[in-house]
Design an enzyme around this catalytic site. Structure first.
Site, PDB file in Angstrom:
ATOM      1  N   GLU A  32      -0.841  -6.033   1.304  1.00 38.57           N
ATOM      2  CA  GLU A  32      -1.504  -6.856   2.306  1.00 38.57           C
ATOM      3  C   GLU A  32      -1.922  -8.155   1.616  1.00 38.57           C
ATOM      4  OE1 GLU A  32      -4.955  -5.071   4.129  1.00 38.57           O
ATOM      5  OE2 GLU A  32      -5.237  -6.825   5.429  1.00 38.57           O
ATOM      6  N   ARG A 258      -3.686   7.178  -7.001  1.00 37.66           N
ATOM      7  CA  ARG A 258      -3.997   5.778  -7.314  1.00 37.66           C
ATOM      8  C   ARG A 258      -4.307   5.655  -8.787  1.00 37.66           C
ATOM      9  NH1 ARG A 258      -5.467   2.914  -2.751  1.00 37.66           N
ATOM     10  NH2 ARG A 258      -6.482   1.127  -3.672  1.00 37.66           N
ATOM     11  N   LYS A 268      -9.517  -4.522  -3.651  1.00 41.48           N
ATOM     12  CA  LYS A 268      -9.444  -5.955  -3.380  1.00 41.48           C
ATOM     13  C   LYS A 268     -10.718  -6.466  -2.724  1.00 41.48           C
ATOM     14  CE  LYS A 268      -5.352  -5.706  -1.653  1.00 41.48           C
ATOM     15  NZ  LYS A 268      -4.170  -6.016  -0.871  1.00 41.48           N
TER      16      LYS A 268
HETATM   17  P1  ATP Z   1      -7.068  -2.209  -2.323  1.00 46.61           P
HETATM   18  O1  ATP Z   1      -7.944  -1.038  -2.057  1.00 46.61           O
HETATM   19  O2  ATP Z   1      -7.061  -2.655  -3.732  1.00 46.61           O
HETATM   20  O3  ATP Z   1      -7.266  -3.332  -1.370  1.00 46.61           O
HETATM   21  P2  ATP Z   1      -4.801  -1.543  -0.841  1.00 46.61           P
HETATM   22  O4  ATP Z   1      -4.122  -0.233  -0.853  1.00 46.61           O
HETATM   23  O5  ATP Z   1      -5.564  -1.889   0.381  1.00 46.61           O
HETATM   24  O6  ATP Z   1      -5.608  -1.650  -2.159  1.00 46.61           O
HETATM   25  P3  ATP Z   1      -2.444  -2.995  -0.434  1.00 46.61           P
HETATM   26  O7  ATP Z   1      -2.157  -4.423  -0.585  1.00 46.61           O
HETATM   27  O8  ATP Z   1      -2.437  -2.423   0.936  1.00 46.61           O
HETATM   28  O9  ATP Z   1      -3.823  -2.723  -1.116  1.00 46.61           O
HETATM   29  O10 ATP Z   1      -1.524  -2.135  -1.394  1.00 46.61           O
HETATM   30  C1  ATP Z   1      -0.134  -2.261  -1.461  1.00 46.61           C
HETATM   31  C2  ATP Z   1       0.415  -1.028  -2.091  1.00 46.61           C
HETATM   32  O11 ATP Z   1      -0.132  -0.843  -3.390  1.00 46.61           O
HETATM   33  C3  ATP Z   1       0.082   0.207  -1.282  1.00 46.61           C
HETATM   34  O12 ATP Z   1       1.245   0.981  -1.168  1.00 46.61           O
HETATM   35  C4  ATP Z   1      -0.956   0.904  -2.100  1.00 46.61           C
HETATM   36  O13 ATP Z   1      -0.883   2.292  -1.943  1.00 46.61           O
HETATM   37  C5  ATP Z   1      -0.620   0.466  -3.523  1.00 46.61           C
HETATM   38  N1  ATP Z   1      -1.820   0.486  -4.350  1.00 46.61           N
HETATM   39  C6  ATP Z   1      -2.965  -0.183  -4.136  1.00 46.61           C
HETATM   40  N2  ATP Z   1      -3.881   0.114  -5.088  1.00 46.61           N
HETATM   41  C7  ATP Z   1      -3.291   0.999  -5.926  1.00 46.61           C
HETATM   42  C8  ATP Z   1      -3.717   1.691  -7.104  1.00 46.61           C
HETATM   43  N3  ATP Z   1      -4.945   1.528  -7.619  1.00 46.61           N
HETATM   44  N4  ATP Z   1      -2.838   2.520  -7.714  1.00 46.61           N
HETATM   45  C9  ATP Z   1      -1.598   2.671  -7.224  1.00 46.61           C
HETATM   46  N5  ATP Z   1      -1.139   2.056  -6.122  1.00 46.61           N
HETATM   47  C10 ATP Z   1      -1.967   1.226  -5.473  1.00 46.61           C
HETATM   48 MG    MG Z   2      -4.395  -1.797   2.305  1.00 52.63          MG
END
Ligand code: ATP
Ligand code: MG
Length: 546
Positions: A32, A258, A268
């Site tokens: 995102e 994660r 984020k």
């Molecule tokens: P955040 O909580 O940091 O905002 P998010 O999952 O909302 O993370 P996205 O931009 O939606 O952020 O993530 C894109 C991809 O990266 C998703 O498939 C998510 O599962 C993966 N991802 C995000 N954080 C991690 C992490 N700490 N370890 C492994 N994969 C991750």
């Molecule tokens: Mg997300």
């Protein structure tokens, strides 16, 4: 731990089985664009692009841009740059959820027509109250039994912009008594009169992540939809949507844990807060766990890939030790960072018996491996050594300089300290030393055996520089993020005015091992030859895994 006797993690085992059945491997990384990527995303990037590579498939970079309120083109560009920098290539498979807004809308109408979705006028608060809890089932919305025609008419009016934000939502009609709260008539569309970075004002209704994600996966014929464990409870909804729309593709969603890393935060939302509240200098602050921050700190892509390889892919959530990350960074730099000398806390040394020019030069190898060549190191009557490499009263087993004792100047000569000069306050200002001309490094005929070796820089020819030393951003291994500012390590940044040998400032090399100090990089923003700035990437420590 992540690997089985076959050497493959559970996802690669599964893909191996599936490809034997003839399925081409197509994955996606779906960020995102509401912040910069962090090291957790790197794990997902290495996995998604990695398996596509390994199995001869393809990987999409798909922006999940369904929430225009929080998203920004600045992040879209930064994310692409980061994925490329990490060493991955999406080819022509760069997509956006917004590319599919029309199709998503049409599938939503299909759901309405088949009686699987309805327009609901409950407010967000009312919906929350009706949702129930883990132990109490939810209650049906009064709108749940509206006719298909009524729902279609309302949904079309939502799209046409006839209603204000928050007045209506489109909901799936599933089961308000489901033990899985995600299945209690979840929202599929919201009204948001807000312009979107790609679609402008074409839309005033936006699909939710849960609805969008599975449909995009199916439209792109993703063979394995890999996501993190928190989506496990959303999988029934992922499957429900695909089972109930007219699309003959149904990717399997497979969850993995994660990445969590000690002494930092990975969400984020929190990283945005650090930037917005100016608790760090920006997304690329070298203390940030972002790809941009790590890069500016001097970490290279292959160290990040190696790290992701070592942590592996499992279903157990865990927090990885920072020492493992540091190990990977050192291991990468150890192999080919140029060696250089930089004195962080200078103490002047005067060689009283030096008779040559102050511009005499020695040559020294850039690296233990010969092919890196040599550099010229000016040497002369006045030098600097590290203040901590001198003790006036010699502690037991001390191997560095003290009065009457000898030490070798690395790559140069042996010296002996004859006299300690102090100012009126008793502060040591300089050392008067004798150097031994026949002790030149590599051609030592002196027979002298000093116990220690110290680094040094020519006082006349050395260059003033700034070195920036970084420590963990947070005090605790697992920071309490309820008060972010209070959880920060107040000593996470120091800078020093140091003196560095000229060869390290000139020339194109970026990464260095400053002898006995650690690995450093020229700062990508602030470095110039007239005002050199170096960031410490990682300190020196023994090269072994944690
Ligand atoms: P955040 O909580 O940091 O905002 P998010 O999952 O909302 O993370 P996205 O931009 O939606 O952020 O993530 C894109 C991809 O990266 C998703 O498939 C998510 O599962 C993966 N991802 C995000 N954080 C991690 C992490 N700490 N370890 C492994 N994969 C991750
Ligand atoms: Mg997300």
């Amino acid at each position: 731990m992540s690997e089985t006797p076959t050497g493959l993690d559970f996802i690669r085992q599964r893909i191996t089985r599936d490809t034997e059945a003839g399925t081409p491997v197509i994955t996606r990384f779906p960020p995102e664009p509401n912040g910069c990527l962090h090291i957790g995303h790197a794990k997902s990037i290495c996995l998604n692009f990695g398996v596509a590579q390994e199995f001869g498939g393809d990987c999409y970079l798909r922006f999940d841009d369904t929430n225009p309120a929080k998203e920004d083109v600045q992040f879209v560009e930064a994310i692409q740059a980061d994925v490329k920098w990490l060493g991955f290539d999406w080819g022509d498979r760069l997509t956006h959820a917004s590319d599919y807004f029309e199709q998503l809308y049409q599938f939503a109408e299909q759901l309405i027509t088949s009686g699987k979705a309805f327009v609901c006028s409950l407010s967000a608060d009312e919906m929350r109250e009706n949702r129930g809890t883990l132990t109490i089932p939810g209650t049906n919305s009064p709108c749940r039994n509206q006719s298909v025609e009524q729902n279609l008419e309302l949904f079309r009016a939502m799209r046409a912009g006839e209603f204000a934000d928050g007045t209506y939502v489109l909901r799936a009609k599933i089961d308000m008594a489901s033990p899985n709260i995600n299945m209690r008539d979840p929202v599929l569309y919201r009204i948001r009169h807000i312009s979107h970075q790609r679609t402008g004002n074409t839309w005033c209704i936006y699909p939710t992540y849960d609805y969008t994600h599975c449909v995009c996966d199916a439209l792109e014929q993703i063979s394995h939809s890999l996501c993190t464990l928190e989506f496990e409870d959303h999988r029934p909804l992922y499957d429900w949507v695909l089972d109930n729309i007219n699309l003959n593709v149904h990717p399997p969603q497979i969850e993995f844990s994660r990445l969590g890393l000690e002494y930092t935060v990975m969400s984020k939302r929190l990283l945005n807060k650090l930037v917005d509240e100016r608790l760090v200098t920006g997304w690329d602050d070298p203390r940030m766990p972002t790809i941009a921050g790590l890069r500016r700190r001097g970490v290279r892509a292959c160290a990040i890939r190696d790290f992701c390889d070592r942590i592996g892919v499992t279903k157990q959530d865990n927090t990885i030790e920072m020492s493992l990350f540091d190990f990977c960074v050192r291991k990468d730099l150890e192999a080919d960072a140029h060696r250089a000398m930089c004195v962080l806390d200078p103490l002047k040394v005067i060689l009283t018996n030096w008779e040559g020019e102050d511009t005499d030069a020695l040559t020294a190898p850039w690296h233990p491996r010969q092919e890196y060549g040599t550099r010229v190191m000016p040497f002369g009557k006045e030098l600097y050594i590290e203040r901590s490499d001198f003790e006036e009263v010699r502690p037991p087993k001390y191997k560095r300089l003290s009065p009457g004792e000898m030490v070798r100047l690395r790559m140069a000569f042996i010296i002996r300290c004859d006299e300690v000069i102090k100012d009126a306050n008793g502060e040591i200002t300089e050392l008067h030393c004798t150097y031994f001309p026949e002790s030149r490094s590599g051609q030592d005929k002196s027979g002298l055996k000093p116990k220690g070796v110290v680094h040094w820089v020519s006082a006349g020819q050395g260059i003033d520089c700034e070195v920036r030393l970084y420590e963990n951003l947070f005090l605790e291994r697992r920071p309490d993020t309820s008060d972010l500012a209070a959880a920060l390590n107040p000593d996470s940044f120091h800078n020093k005015n140091a003196i560095i040998e000229p060869a390290a400032v000139q020339g194109q090399m970026l990464h260095f091992q400053f002898e006995r100090q650690g690995y450093f990089v020229k700062d990508s923003e602030d470095f110039s030859e007239s005002r050199p700035v170096f960031n410490r990437t990682v300190s020196l420590r023994e090269l072994r895994p944690a």
